[in-house]
Design a protein around this motif. Structure first.
Motif, PDB file in Angstrom:
ATOM      1  N   GLY A 149       0.800  -1.218   0.000  1.00  0.00           N
ATOM      2  CA  GLY A 149       0.000   0.000   0.000  1.00  0.00           C
ATOM      3  C   GLY A 149       0.831   1.264   0.000  1.00  0.00           C
ATOM      4  O   GLY A 149       0.568   2.199  -0.766  1.00  0.00           O
ATOM      5  N   ASP A 150       1.869   1.325   0.848  1.00  0.00           N
ATOM      6  CA  ASP A 150       2.693   2.527   0.932  1.00  0.00           C
ATOM      7  C   ASP A 150       3.446   2.774  -0.372  1.00  0.00           C
ATOM      8  O   ASP A 150       3.568   3.924  -0.825  1.00  0.00           O
ATOM      9  N   LEU A 151       3.968   1.711  -0.972  1.00  0.00           N
ATOM     10  CA  LEU A 151       4.678   1.850  -2.244  1.00  0.00           C
ATOM     11  C   LEU A 151       3.735   2.365  -3.324  1.00  0.00           C
ATOM     12  O   LEU A 151       4.110   3.224  -4.132  1.00  0.00           O
ATOM     13  N   LEU A 152       2.519   1.866  -3.325  1.00  0.00           N
ATOM     14  CA  LEU A 152       1.543   2.298  -4.322  1.00  0.00           C
ATOM     15  C   LEU A 152       1.254   3.788  -4.188  1.00  0.00           C
ATOM     16  O   LEU A 152       1.215   4.521  -5.187  1.00  0.00           O
ATOM     17  N   VAL A 153       1.034   4.256  -2.967  1.00  0.00           N
ATOM     18  CA  VAL A 153       0.749   5.678  -2.751  1.00  0.00           C
ATOM     19  C   VAL A 153       1.927   6.528  -3.200  1.00  0.00           C
ATOM     20  O   VAL A 153       1.764   7.544  -3.891  1.00  0.00           O
ATOM     21  N   THR A 154       3.129   6.127  -2.825  1.00  0.00           N
ATOM     22  CA  THR A 154       4.324   6.904  -3.149  1.00  0.00           C
ATOM     23  C   THR A 154       4.549   7.001  -4.649  1.00  0.00           C
ATOM     24  O   THR A 154       4.858   8.076  -5.176  1.00  0.00           O
ATOM     25  N   ARG A 155       4.376   5.893  -5.351  1.00  0.00           N
ATOM     26  CA  ARG A 155       4.668   5.875  -6.790  1.00  0.00           C
ATOM     27  C   ARG A 155       3.514   6.424  -7.627  1.00  0.00           C
ATOM     28  O   ARG A 155       3.735   7.225  -8.534  1.00  0.00           O
ATOM     29  N   THR A 156       2.294   5.985  -7.353  1.00  0.00           N
ATOM     30  CA  THR A 156       1.171   6.349  -8.222  1.00  0.00           C
ATOM     31  C   THR A 156       0.447   7.604  -7.776  1.00  0.00           C
ATOM     32  O   THR A 156      -0.232   8.243  -8.575  1.00  0.00           O
ATOM     33  N   GLY A 157       0.560   7.962  -6.485  1.00  0.00           N
ATOM     34  CA  GLY A 157      -0.210   9.071  -5.955  1.00  0.00           C
ATOM     35  C   GLY A 157      -1.623   8.689  -5.585  1.00  0.00           C
ATOM     36  O   GLY A 157      -2.436   9.559  -5.265  1.00  0.00           O
ATOM     37  N   CYS A 158      -1.929   7.402  -5.592  1.00  0.00           N
ATOM     38  CA  CYS A 158      -3.281   6.927  -5.280  1.00  0.00           C
ATOM     39  C   CYS A 158      -3.222   5.803  -4.257  1.00  0.00           C
ATOM     40  O   CYS A 158      -2.274   5.010  -4.252  1.00  0.00           O
ATOM     41  N   PRO A 159      -4.245   5.680  -3.420  1.00  0.00           N
ATOM     42  CA  PRO A 159      -4.329   4.523  -2.538  1.00  0.00           C
ATOM     43  C   PRO A 159      -4.692   3.282  -3.349  1.00  0.00           C
ATOM     44  O   PRO A 159      -5.125   3.393  -4.502  1.00  0.00           O
ATOM     45  N   PRO A 160      -4.520   2.097  -2.792  1.00  0.00           N
ATOM     46  CA  PRO A 160      -4.979   0.893  -3.488  1.00  0.00           C
ATOM     47  C   PRO A 160      -6.480   0.974  -3.751  1.00  0.00           C
ATOM     48  O   PRO A 160      -7.264   1.283  -2.849  1.00  0.00           O
ATOM     49  N   MET A 161      -6.868   0.717  -4.999  1.00  0.00           N
ATOM     50  CA  MET A 161      -8.272   0.829  -5.395  1.00  0.00           C
ATOM     51  C   MET A 161      -8.612  -0.279  -6.381  1.00  0.00           C
ATOM     52  O   MET A 161      -7.728  -0.968  -6.891  1.00  0.00           O
ATOM     53  N   LEU A 162      -9.902  -0.430  -6.658  1.00  0.00           N
ATOM     54  CA  LEU A 162     -10.346  -1.395  -7.661  1.00  0.00           C
ATOM     55  C   LEU A 162     -10.083  -0.814  -9.042  1.00  0.00           C
ATOM     56  O   LEU A 162     -10.994  -0.358  -9.729  1.00  0.00           O
ATOM     57  N   ASP A 163      -8.821  -0.855  -9.443  1.00  0.00           N
ATOM     58  CA  ASP A 163      -8.448  -0.333 -10.746  1.00  0.00           C
ATOM     59  C   ASP A 163      -7.711  -1.414 -11.534  1.00  0.00           C
ATOM     60  O   ASP A 163      -7.916  -2.610 -11.309  1.00  0.00           O
ATOM     61  N   HIS A 164      -6.837  -1.027 -12.427  1.00  0.00           N
ATOM     62  CA  HIS A 164      -6.276  -2.007 -13.352  1.00  0.00           C
ATOM     63  C   HIS A 164      -5.413  -3.073 -12.676  1.00  0.00           C
ATOM     64  O   HIS A 164      -5.458  -4.250 -13.071  1.00  0.00           O
ATOM     65  N   ALA A 165      -4.592  -2.668 -11.699  1.00  0.00           N
ATOM     66  CA  ALA A 165      -3.629  -3.604 -11.121  1.00  0.00           C
ATOM     67  C   ALA A 165      -4.290  -4.849 -10.524  1.00  0.00           C
ATOM     68  O   ALA A 165      -3.934  -5.975 -10.889  1.00  0.00           O
ATOM     69  N   PRO A 166      -5.246  -4.721  -9.586  1.00  0.00           N
ATOM     70  CA  PRO A 166      -5.866  -5.937  -9.061  1.00  0.00           C
ATOM     71  C   PRO A 166      -6.648  -6.703 -10.123  1.00  0.00           C
ATOM     72  O   PRO A 166      -6.759  -7.935 -10.034  1.00  0.00           O
ATOM     73  N   LYS A 167      -7.172  -6.004 -11.117  1.00  0.00           N
ATOM     74  CA  LYS A 167      -7.898  -6.684 -12.192  1.00  0.00           C
ATOM     75  C   LYS A 167      -6.931  -7.517 -13.045  1.00  0.00           C
ATOM     76  O   LYS A 167      -7.225  -8.659 -13.406  1.00  0.00           O
ATOM     77  N   MET A 168      -5.775  -6.943 -13.371  1.00  0.00           N
ATOM     78  CA  MET A 168      -4.786  -7.699 -14.131  1.00  0.00           C
ATOM     79  C   MET A 168      -4.321  -8.913 -13.327  1.00  0.00           C
ATOM     80  O   MET A 168      -4.123 -10.006 -13.886  1.00  0.00           O
ATOM     81  N   GLN A 169      -4.137  -8.730 -12.035  1.00  0.00           N
ATOM     82  CA  GLN A 169      -3.761  -9.868 -11.193  1.00  0.00           C
ATOM     83  C   GLN A 169      -4.851 -10.932 -11.189  1.00  0.00           C
ATOM     84  O   GLN A 169      -4.548 -12.137 -11.181  1.00  0.00           O
ATOM     85  N   THR A 206      -3.759   2.690 -13.414  1.00  0.00           N
ATOM     86  CA  THR A 206      -3.152   1.400 -13.750  1.00  0.00           C
ATOM     87  C   THR A 206      -2.596   0.713 -12.516  1.00  0.00           C
ATOM     88  O   THR A 206      -2.520  -0.516 -12.468  1.00  0.00           O
ATOM     89  N   GLY A 207      -2.157   1.492 -11.528  1.00  0.00           N
ATOM     90  CA  GLY A 207      -1.573   0.902 -10.328  1.00  0.00           C
ATOM     91  C   GLY A 207      -0.142   0.456 -10.500  1.00  0.00           C
ATOM     92  O   GLY A 207       0.457  -0.063  -9.547  1.00  0.00           O
ATOM     93  N   VAL A 208       0.443   0.651 -11.689  1.00  0.00           N
ATOM     94  CA  VAL A 208       1.826   0.215 -11.925  1.00  0.00           C
ATOM     95  C   VAL A 208       2.637   1.298 -12.633  1.00  0.00           C
ATOM     96  O   VAL A 208       3.683   0.999 -13.203  1.00  0.00           O
ATOM     97  N   ALA A 209       2.172   2.542 -12.581  1.00  0.00           N
ATOM     98  CA  ALA A 209       2.880   3.636 -13.250  1.00  0.00           C
ATOM     99  C   ALA A 209       3.428   4.612 -12.223  1.00  0.00           C
ATOM    100  O   ALA A 209       2.859   4.805 -11.149  1.00  0.00           O
ATOM    101  N   ASP A 210       4.529   5.247 -12.566  1.00  0.00           N
ATOM    102  CA  ASP A 210       5.137   6.275 -11.734  1.00  0.00           C
ATOM    103  C   ASP A 210       4.466   7.601 -12.069  1.00  0.00           C
ATOM    104  O   ASP A 210       4.590   8.113 -13.193  1.00  0.00           O
ATOM    105  N   GLY A 211       3.750   8.162 -11.107  1.00  0.00           N
ATOM    106  CA  GLY A 211       3.007   9.386 -11.359  1.00  0.00           C
ATOM    107  C   GLY A 211       3.890  10.578 -11.634  1.00  0.00           C
ATOM    108  O   GLY A 211       3.492  11.503 -12.353  1.00  0.00           O
ATOM    109  N   LEU A 212       5.093  10.614 -11.075  1.00  0.00           N
ATOM    110  CA  LEU A 212       5.994  11.748 -11.259  1.00  0.00           C
ATOM    111  C   LEU A 212       6.567  11.766 -12.666  1.00  0.00           C
ATOM    112  O   LEU A 212       6.550  12.797 -13.344  1.00  0.00           O
ATOM    113  N   THR A 213       7.056  10.623 -13.124  1.00  0.00           N
ATOM    114  CA  THR A 213       7.750  10.576 -14.420  1.00  0.00           C
ATOM    115  C   THR A 213       6.831  10.232 -15.576  1.00  0.00           C
ATOM    116  O   THR A 213       7.202  10.433 -16.735  1.00  0.00           O
ATOM    117  N   GLY A 214       5.648   9.697 -15.281  1.00  0.00           N
ATOM    118  CA  GLY A 214       4.751   9.291 -16.361  1.00  0.00           C
ATOM    119  C   GLY A 214       5.264   8.088 -17.121  1.00  0.00           C
ATOM    120  O   GLY A 214       5.035   7.963 -18.333  1.00  0.00           O
TER     121      GLY A 214
END
Length: 437
Positions: free
Chosen positions: A40-60, A105-113
């Motif tokens: 969860g913490d890594l997701l917030v730091t990288r994506t700027g979003c909390p864990p949500m029902l978005d692409h990442a858990p769906k792809m998993q 997407t849950g797997v993208a870096d929000g800062l660098t795009g």
């Protein structure tokens, strides 16, 4: 343009392998809980979003539960992208995504795009299945003869990448500079800010979306079903046939306007569909402080004020993350934006000017602007987009703003209290299948 939080898998030919896995489909809830617990913490730091029902858990979920289908997937795309690919006859290895979708997407870096190697590794997802990241106005192909015959479009018409529906609405409403706010007063009540720096919210109270422009970031949060509360109250308290419903709803707003500021101490919790961020899907709404002295008008006014108070918590978080940005203007869109009472309450609570965008379909305008930019018809996209006419400006009243300040603080405290003790208050928790993004 199209929905943003759902995803579908396509094969090498660009044909669907999976159905569209909508953001309303929560089969991936076990994957989401695992992501939240482990990363969860890594997701917030990288994506700027909390864990949500978005692409990442769906792809998993497709990887874990449908391995045969997963093995055939060349890329995961959104429905708007899929339509563009069909128009241009693109194959799976030509799949793309524009920056506005990346936070979902849950797997993208929000800062660098860019795609995040850390998140892809942590979530054990294959980076080769991620589409190419291109600008929103990039020309990705041309309308094929087959697509032209089916749609009536001219063969060879250039096709731009496009962007997500929320991002298109932001652009179409003229949100182009730091300090602007967009109030989407629709089925969901959404407040979006425009800033020039990426700043994850460690308290997980904001999501951060990338905007169309270089160094434009859009922190946001929303109340699911926030715009449905007043119609719901009307249905509970009055039988209004279809032809009379609009007039009955106007009467309800009039009763809310007649009620005093602060609704005589009545507090409404608007999270009737769960709390989005911080993520608390089983949270529920309700009234606190009710007495026999309260009328239907008090109930209605407390609903309108609750959305404004909720917005105040979002704006507080934006100011905490971006102390150098002066938020000075809120543009309102959606059906609720037609209520001068609601706009006045929001202006008084937030302390900023609120004005309604004259155009009804701002997402359509945003998509058209991107098409024009992609075709080379605009020299300055920001200047043209920013020239979105507004009407009915409402300036905040200093006295009412001061009176609302302690009420907004009390509201925020009540929400946190209910969230902390939800196990005692949620007598009818929502079934998992109805979790939302």
């Amino acid at each position: 343009t199209g929905q943003m939080a759902g995803v579908l898998g396509i094969d090498e030919a660009g044909d669907p392998v999976t159905p569209y896995d909508s953001w309303l489909d929560s089969r991936c809830a076990p994957q989401l809980r695992r992501i939240a617990a482990d990363h969860g913490d890594l997701l917030v730091t990288r994506t700027g979003c909390p864990p949500m029902l978005d692409h990442a858990p769906k792809m998993q979920w497709w990887r874990d539960e449908r391995p045969a289908e997963y093995a055939r997937i060349r890329a995961f795309v959104m429905p708007g992208v899929h339509v563009a690919m069909r128009l241009a006859g693109l194959r799976g290895d030509q799949a793309f995504i524009d920056p506005s979708y990346l936070h979902f997407t849950g797997v993208a870096d929000g800062l660098t795009g860019t795609w995040s190697p850390d998140l892809l590794a942590a979530l054990e997802l294959d980076g080769d299945r991620m589409p190419a990241i291109v600008p929103s106005d990039a020309i990705v192909g041309e309308v094929t003869a087959e697509a032209a015959a089916r749609t009536g479009l001219a063969p060879g018409t250039p096709v731009a990448a496009g962007l997500g529906d929320t991002a298109a609405g932001v652009l179409g409403a003229g949100i182009v500079r730091p300090g602007q706010l967009l109030d989407t007063a629709g089925t969901a009540a959404v407040l979006i800010g425009s800033v020039d720096a990426f700043c994850p919210d460690p308290r997980q109270g904001l999501m951060v979306m990338r905007g169309v422009f270089e160094r434009q970031y859009l922190p946001l949060n929303y109340v699911a079903g926030g715009g449905l509360c007043m119609p719901w109250l009307l249905d509970l308290t009055e039988r209004a046939p279809g032809a009379e419903r609009a007039a009955a709803l106007r009467r309800l707003f009039a009763e809310a306007e007649a009620a005093p500021l602060g609704a005589d101490g009545l507090v409404f919790l608007p999270h009737v569909e769960g709390r989005m961020a911080p993520h608390d899907p089983e949270m529920r709404g309700g009234w606190l402080g009710m007495s026999l002295a309260h009328s239907r008008g008090h109930l209605a006014r407390s609903m309108l004020e609750a959305i404004a108070f909720e917005y105040a918590t979002y704006l507080t978080a934006m100011r905490r993350c971006h102390p150098g940005v002066a938020f000075d203007e809120a543009r309102a869109i959606g059906g609720g934006a037609r209520s001068m009472l609601w706009n006045r309450i929001k202006a008084d609570v937030l302390g900023v000017r609120v004005e309604r965008v004259a155009a009804e379909e701002t997402a359509t305008r945003g998509a058209a602007l991107i098409a024009a930019a992609g075709a080379g018809l605009l020299e300055d996209l920001a200047a043209v987009a920013g020239d979105a006419p507004t009407v009915d400006p409402v300036e905040p009243d200093a006295d009412r703003h001061a009176r609302y300040a302690p009420l907004a603080e009390r509201y925020a405290a009540v929400v946190e209290l209910v969230s902390a003790h939800g196990d005692l208050l949620n007598l009818h928790p929502k079934p998992e299948r109805h979790l939302v993004a």
